[in-house]
Design a protein around this motif. Structure first.
Motif, PDB file in Angstrom:
ATOM      1  N   PHE A 247       0.958  -1.088  -0.012  1.00 64.23           N
ATOM      2  CA  PHE A 247      -0.070  -0.116   0.003  1.00 64.23           C
ATOM      3  C   PHE A 247       0.792   1.138   0.032  1.00 64.23           C
ATOM      4  O   PHE A 247       0.676   2.128  -0.700  1.00 64.23           O
ATOM      5  N   ALA A 248       1.918   1.142   0.922  1.00 68.06           N
ATOM      6  CA  ALA A 248       2.786   2.455   0.872  1.00 68.06           C
ATOM      7  C   ALA A 248       3.477   2.548  -0.656  1.00 68.06           C
ATOM      8  O   ALA A 248       3.714   3.786  -1.014  1.00 68.06           O
ATOM      9  N   ILE A 249       3.905   1.467  -1.447  1.00 71.39           N
ATOM     10  CA  ILE A 249       4.698   1.615  -2.528  1.00 71.39           C
ATOM     11  C   ILE A 249       3.292   2.107  -3.499  1.00 71.39           C
ATOM     12  O   ILE A 249       3.788   3.131  -4.427  1.00 71.39           O
ATOM     13  N   ALA A 250       2.377   1.947  -3.403  1.00 74.57           N
ATOM     14  CA  ALA A 250       1.267   2.284  -4.152  1.00 74.57           C
ATOM     15  C   ALA A 250       1.056   3.912  -3.919  1.00 74.57           C
ATOM     16  O   ALA A 250       0.877   4.454  -4.981  1.00 74.57           O
ATOM     17  N   LEU A 251       1.067   4.299  -2.554  1.00 71.39           N
ATOM     18  CA  LEU A 251       1.000   5.673  -2.499  1.00 71.39           C
ATOM     19  C   LEU A 251       2.006   6.394  -3.090  1.00 71.39           C
ATOM     20  O   LEU A 251       1.855   7.489  -3.421  1.00 71.39           O
ATOM     21  N   ALA A 252       3.333   5.970  -2.916  1.00 70.72           N
ATOM     22  CA  ALA A 252       4.434   6.573  -3.636  1.00 70.72           C
ATOM     23  C   ALA A 252       4.325   6.963  -4.896  1.00 70.72           C
ATOM     24  O   ALA A 252       4.597   7.731  -5.656  1.00 70.72           O
ATOM     25  N   THR A 290       7.020   7.055   4.309  1.00 68.47           N
ATOM     26  CA  THR A 290       8.301   6.617   4.961  1.00 68.47           C
ATOM     27  C   THR A 290       7.719   5.994   6.472  1.00 68.47           C
ATOM     28  O   THR A 290       8.562   4.954   6.835  1.00 68.47           O
ATOM     29  N   ILE A 291       6.932   6.746   7.104  1.00 67.01           N
ATOM     30  CA  ILE A 291       6.637   6.158   8.021  1.00 67.01           C
ATOM     31  C   ILE A 291       5.981   4.617   8.045  1.00 67.01           C
ATOM     32  O   ILE A 291       6.215   3.768   8.923  1.00 67.01           O
ATOM     33  N   MET A 292       5.174   4.516   7.094  1.00 68.18           N
ATOM     34  CA  MET A 292       4.539   3.095   6.946  1.00 68.18           C
ATOM     35  C   MET A 292       5.393   2.131   6.526  1.00 68.18           C
ATOM     36  O   MET A 292       5.371   1.001   6.990  1.00 68.18           O
ATOM     37  N   LEU A 293       6.488   2.505   5.714  1.00 70.87           N
ATOM     38  CA  LEU A 293       7.451   1.484   5.483  1.00 70.87           C
ATOM     39  C   LEU A 293       8.565   1.213   6.528  1.00 70.87           C
ATOM     40  O   LEU A 293       8.786  -0.066   6.909  1.00 70.87           O
ATOM     41  N   LEU A 294       8.455   1.958   7.370  1.00 73.48           N
ATOM     42  CA  LEU A 294       9.515   1.571   8.787  1.00 73.48           C
ATOM     43  C   LEU A 294       8.489   0.945   9.493  1.00 73.48           C
ATOM     44  O   LEU A 294       8.817  -0.200  10.088  1.00 73.48           O
TER      45      LEU A 294
END
Length: 339
Positions: A247-252, A290-294
């Motif tokens: 989901f984080a990659i999709a948002l990026a 960044t927060i989501m990936l961490l």
């Protein structure tokens, strides 16, 4: 002769105007410099009370200077001084805690909601890429090596045994290799997210390709596990952290697409202005990404070492996805003072 007399009169008027009021301007400027560099508590009570009075005096001077067409440099100086005074006296000043709270309660969710079209497209591209990767490897095993680099495959390929593939899913806590692989996988996903955002300025084309390629990697990996009867097990292993990570990659990717499409189609704005507006939303999104990936990395570490139940893994992944969707699209906190 009359022109010279007129110029002398203007000079005398300007000199008189400065001599009468310049002391107040300098005092106001000095107080502003102190409170801007330090804090209001550095001023005495009398100095604090004098700030609004000096501000009104500067406004009065600016009004006179504009009305009488005095020195343009003086008008510019007074405009800048009054603007500084306005922002300090009436502008919204937020502390660090309030800024952090506003980011999580308002700014980040609002930015994600603003990107809903790009996010939907990014998710669709991920599934399209996954489908393509799965289909290509199912048709020809040679596509696996073409899609997934050896460093990412880590010895897993269409010819790997069921035992080797299963080991990745359930023996990660006891394997130094698998620990290193998990770290590599996380680093890879972070790089994809950053590149999908950073390369969006090229009319969003690199962002689209990166999202498609990341989906292909996912689909190709799923195919070799499904072929060995371990598809559901891989889904559980991925879901515990993958729902957040993907989901984080999709948002990026969505953030990169927003910048690229605004540059390509700026509408009535200039391309630079359109990119600047898009950049504010995209930058806020990327801080959150960044927060989501961490957080995904933390979940991956805990899940790999502690949780081996497929049901529990799916439950955690489902709960995390539900929480993210509710946080971004369902729960809305109204900013204080706004309707």
């Amino acid at each position: 002769m009359n022109a010279l007399v007129g110029k002398d009169a203007v000079r005398q008027s300007l000199a008189s105007f400065r001599s009468e009021r310049e002391a107040d301007w300098k005092a106001f400027e000095a107080l502003l410099a102190r409170v801007e560099k330090r804090a209001p508590r550095t001023l005495s009570e009398d100095e604090l009370l004098s700030l609004p009075l000096l501000y009104r005096s500067a406004l009065s001077s600016l009004s006179v200077a504009r009305a009488t067409s005095l020195d343009n440099a003086l008008v510019s100086y007074l405009e800048a001084l009054c603007l500084r005074g306005y922002f300090y006296l009436y502008g919204a000043r937020r502390g660090l805690r309030q800024r952090i709270g506003d980011f999580f309660l308002h700014d980040w969710p609002h930015a994600i909601r603003d990107l809903w079209r790009e996010t939907l497209l990014s998710v669709v591209l991920t599934f399209v890429g996954a489908g393509a990767g799965y289909w290509l490897v199912a048709k020809d095993k040679g596509w696996f090596d073409a899609i997934i680099p050896p460093s990412l495959a880590g010895g897993r390929n269409p010819d790997a045994s069921v035992e080797v593939l299963r080991q990745v899913l359930y023996d990660g806590a006891d394997s130094n290799f698998l620990s290193g692989f998990a770290a590599y996988l996380f680093t890879h996903n972070v790089q994809v997210a950053i590149l999908a955002f950073a390369l969006g300025f090229a009319f969003a084309v690199p962002s689209v390709l990166l999202i498609l390629m990341n989906g292909c990697l996912l689909g190709a990996m799923f195919q070799i596990y499904v072929a060995k009867g371990l598809g559901l097990e891989l889904g559980g292993w991925l879901s515990i952290h993958g729902t957040t990570e993907i989901f984080a990659i999709a948002l990026a990717g969505a953030a990169g697409m927003r910048i690229g499409t605004r540059i390509a189609f700026p509408g009535e704005l200039t391309r630079m202005t359109a990119a600047a507006y898009a950049g504010r939303v995209a930058a806020t999104t990327m801080v959150g990404v960044t927060i989501m990936l961490l957080f995904a990395g933390l979940l991956e570490g805990i899940g790999r070492q502690v949780i081996t139940s497929d049901v529990t893994r799916y439950a955690i992944g489902g709960v995390m996805l539900t929480l993210w969707l509710c946080y971004f699209y369902v729960f809305r906190v109204v900013r204080h003072g706004n309707r």
